[in-house]
Design a protein around this motif. Sequence first.
Motif, mmCIF file in Angstrom:
data_model
loop_
_atom_site.group_PDB
_atom_site.id
_atom_site.type_symbol
_atom_site.label_atom_id
_atom_site.label_comp_id
_atom_site.label_asym_id
_atom_site.label_seq_id
_atom_site.Cartn_x
_atom_site.Cartn_y
_atom_site.Cartn_z
ATOM 1 N N PHE A 16 -16.888 2.159 53.054
ATOM 2 C CA PHE A 16 -16.447 2.383 51.681
ATOM 3 C C PHE A 16 -15.041 2.976 51.609
ATOM 4 C CE2 PHE A 16 -21.115 2.941 51.875
ATOM 5 C CZ PHE A 16 -21.469 1.784 51.184
ATOM 6 N N ALA A 17 -14.332 2.913 52.727
ATOM 7 C CA ALA A 17 -12.969 3.432 52.754
ATOM 8 C C ALA A 17 -12.028 2.512 51.974
ATOM 9 C CB ALA A 17 -12.482 3.551 54.203
ATOM 10 N N PRO A 18 -10.925 3.042 51.439
ATOM 11 C CA PRO A 18 -9.922 2.166 50.827
ATOM 12 C C PRO A 18 -9.379 1.189 51.871
ATOM 13 C CG PRO A 18 -9.501 4.486 50.321
ATOM 14 C CD PRO A 18 -10.554 4.458 51.384
ATOM 15 N N ASP A 19 -8.928 0.035 51.427
ATOM 16 C CA ASP A 19 -8.435 -0.963 52.371
ATOM 17 C C ASP A 19 -7.201 -0.483 53.126
ATOM 18 O OD1 ASP A 19 -10.448 -2.638 51.635
ATOM 19 O OD2 ASP A 19 -9.216 -3.943 50.385
ATOM 20 N N PHE A 20 -6.261 0.148 52.405
ATOM 21 C CA PHE A 20 -4.980 0.495 53.013
ATOM 22 C C PHE A 20 -4.575 1.938 52.744
ATOM 23 C CE2 PHE A 20 -4.831 -4.063 51.863
ATOM 24 C CZ PHE A 20 -4.812 -4.586 53.146
ATOM 25 N N SER A 21 -5.569 2.812 52.610
ATOM 26 C CA SER A 21 -5.331 4.238 52.422
ATOM 27 C C SER A 21 -6.255 5.013 53.351
ATOM 28 C CB SER A 21 -5.597 4.641 50.966
ATOM 29 O OG SER A 21 -4.709 3.994 50.090
ATOM 30 N N PRO A 22 -5.958 6.283 53.600
ATOM 31 C CA PRO A 22 -6.810 7.057 54.515
ATOM 32 C C PRO A 22 -8.245 7.180 54.031
ATOM 33 C CG PRO A 22 -4.706 8.165 54.154
ATOM 34 C CD PRO A 22 -4.780 7.047 53.160
ATOM 35 N N LEU A 23 -9.138 7.235 54.996
ATOM 36 C CA LEU A 23 -10.556 7.474 54.731
ATOM 37 C C LEU A 23 -10.807 8.954 54.462
ATOM 38 C CD1 LEU A 23 -13.677 6.718 55.076
ATOM 39 C CD2 LEU A 23 -13.327 7.219 57.501
ATOM 40 N N GLU A 32 -14.251 15.564 70.991
ATOM 41 C CA GLU A 32 -15.486 15.208 70.291
ATOM 42 C C GLU A 32 -15.187 14.500 68.977
ATOM 43 O OE1 GLU A 32 -16.076 18.232 73.237
ATOM 44 O OE2 GLU A 32 -14.756 18.241 71.481
ATOM 45 N N ARG A 33 -14.208 14.995 68.244
ATOM 46 C CA ARG A 33 -13.856 14.389 66.959
ATOM 47 C C ARG A 33 -13.257 13.003 67.168
ATOM 48 N NH1 ARG A 33 -15.285 14.538 61.772
ATOM 49 N NH2 ARG A 33 -15.516 16.796 61.986
ATOM 50 N N LEU A 34 -12.381 12.849 68.158
ATOM 51 C CA LEU A 34 -11.775 11.544 68.422
ATOM 52 C C LEU A 34 -12.817 10.525 68.862
ATOM 53 C CD1 LEU A 34 -8.462 12.619 70.211
ATOM 54 C CD2 LEU A 34 -8.663 11.487 67.982
ATOM 55 N N LEU A 35 -13.752 10.941 69.712
ATOM 56 C CA LEU A 35 -14.803 10.015 70.139
ATOM 57 C C LEU A 35 -15.669 9.583 68.964
ATOM 58 C CD1 LEU A 35 -16.008 11.521 73.548
ATOM 59 C CD2 LEU A 35 -14.654 9.456 73.177
ATOM 60 N N GLY A 41 -15.113 3.150 64.309
ATOM 61 C CA GLY A 41 -14.037 2.305 63.807
ATOM 62 C C GLY A 41 -12.969 3.045 63.034
ATOM 63 N N ILE A 42 -12.754 4.296 63.367
ATOM 64 C CA ILE A 42 -11.800 5.159 62.671
ATOM 65 C C ILE A 42 -10.764 5.658 63.664
ATOM 66 C CG2 ILE A 42 -11.570 7.304 61.340
ATOM 67 C CD1 ILE A 42 -14.590 6.955 60.632
ATOM 68 N N PRO A 51 -0.921 16.411 57.044
ATOM 69 C CA PRO A 51 -2.278 16.694 57.539
ATOM 70 C C PRO A 51 -2.768 15.513 58.363
ATOM 71 C CG PRO A 51 -2.352 16.036 55.237
ATOM 72 C CD PRO A 51 -0.894 16.199 55.577
ATOM 73 N N ILE A 52 -3.753 15.748 59.204
ATOM 74 C CA ILE A 52 -4.353 14.654 59.969
ATOM 75 C C ILE A 52 -4.958 13.656 58.994
ATOM 76 C CG2 ILE A 52 -6.098 14.027 61.671
ATOM 77 C CD1 ILE A 52 -5.852 16.870 62.793
ATOM 78 N N MET A 53 -4.588 12.390 59.137
ATOM 79 C CA MET A 53 -5.131 11.338 58.297
ATOM 80 C C MET A 53 -5.979 10.401 59.151
ATOM 81 S SD MET A 53 -1.848 10.292 55.948
ATOM 82 C CE MET A 53 -0.711 11.534 55.336
ATOM 83 N N TRP A 54 -7.155 10.052 58.656
ATOM 84 C CA TRP A 54 -8.089 9.184 59.373
ATOM 85 C C TRP A 54 -8.198 7.853 58.637
ATOM 86 C CZ3 TRP A 54 -9.548 11.110 63.959
ATOM 87 C CH2 TRP A 54 -9.475 12.491 64.144
ATOM 88 N N TRP A 55 -8.079 6.757 59.384
ATOM 89 C CA TRP A 55 -7.990 5.423 58.793
ATOM 90 C C TRP A 55 -9.062 4.485 59.334
ATOM 91 C CZ3 TRP A 55 -3.633 4.171 55.581
ATOM 92 C CH2 TRP A 55 -2.670 5.186 55.491
ATOM 93 N N SER A 56 -9.448 3.546 58.485
ATOM 94 C CA SER A 56 -10.301 2.422 58.885
ATOM 95 C C SER A 56 -9.906 1.242 58.004
ATOM 96 C CB SER A 56 -11.782 2.764 58.722
ATOM 97 O OG SER A 56 -12.593 1.698 59.227
ATOM 98 N N PRO A 57 -8.790 0.587 58.321
ATOM 99 C CA PRO A 57 -8.219 -0.426 57.415
ATOM 100 C C PRO A 57 -9.054 -1.699 57.317
ATOM 101 C CG PRO A 57 -7.020 -0.378 59.485
ATOM 102 C CD PRO A 57 -7.968 0.784 59.519
ATOM 103 N N ASN A 58 -8.840 -2.384 56.230
ATOM 104 C CA ASN A 58 -9.504 -3.663 55.975
ATOM 105 C C ASN A 58 -8.456 -4.661 55.474
ATOM 106 O OD1 ASN A 58 -11.738 -5.461 55.545
ATOM 107 N ND2 ASN A 58 -11.547 -5.064 53.354
ATOM 108 N N PRO A 59 -8.320 -5.825 56.163
ATOM 109 C CA PRO A 59 -9.084 -6.307 57.325
ATOM 110 C C PRO A 59 -8.645 -5.600 58.608
ATOM 111 C CG PRO A 59 -7.353 -7.861 56.801
ATOM 112 C CD PRO A 59 -7.319 -6.815 55.723
#
Length: 214
Positions: A16-23, A32-35, A41-42, A51-59
């Motif tokens: 449910f993350a935005p396609d082209f914005s941070p999750l 542990e957090r990186l794993l 898929g993040i 700040p640390i930004m976490w992404w899961s882009p679509n496509p």
Amino acid sequence: MVVFLKTNEPFPDPRFAPDFSPLAFGCDLSVERLLAAYKNGIFPWFAEGEPIMWWSPNPRCVIFKEDFYITKRLKRKIRNSKIKVTFNKAFKDVIQNCSKVHTINKGGTWITQSMIDAYIKLFDAGYCISAESWLDDKLVGGVYGVYVNNVFSGESMFTVVNDASKIAFATLAINLFDNGCKLIDCQTPSEHMFNFGAKLIPRVLFLNLLKNDY
């Protein structure tokens, strides 16, 4: 809705993350957090002072084993070149060179010192891989990324000699696919990766592959 992660708080569902914005934002870059991120898929991507930004882009841009190929020109270059490729011999040098190259070329980099320190720890824990190109015993190119559950997530590459990074990546990809890797995650699209057979797939398919197949 922007999600700010607290310590030990799980990631929100990347479907449910935005396609082209941070999750999500915040938390830390612990092993542990990186794993947890890569298994879902993040990945982190942010600049100095952010700040640390976490992404899961679509496509998602990926290379499947059956789609991977090397151009005839690069095959000739690999065959005739004096460049030698090693694995995991100079991880720190590769990631530091990647940071320097991006800083010089773009005036800034997401490979900040905090990212460098975090991925060195991830490498020491056995979850990162590097491939190094050497010419006359000098490091002239390389690539690094994260390898978890038979998926290689490419992070960055650098070169100071024409095609040195391509030779490193091609050699690494062959080795990975020959030893059980089913998928290379390129994260975001680039012409560089399309030349190796990368394609765009829906994020939901990528996440299902991570969960069910790999």
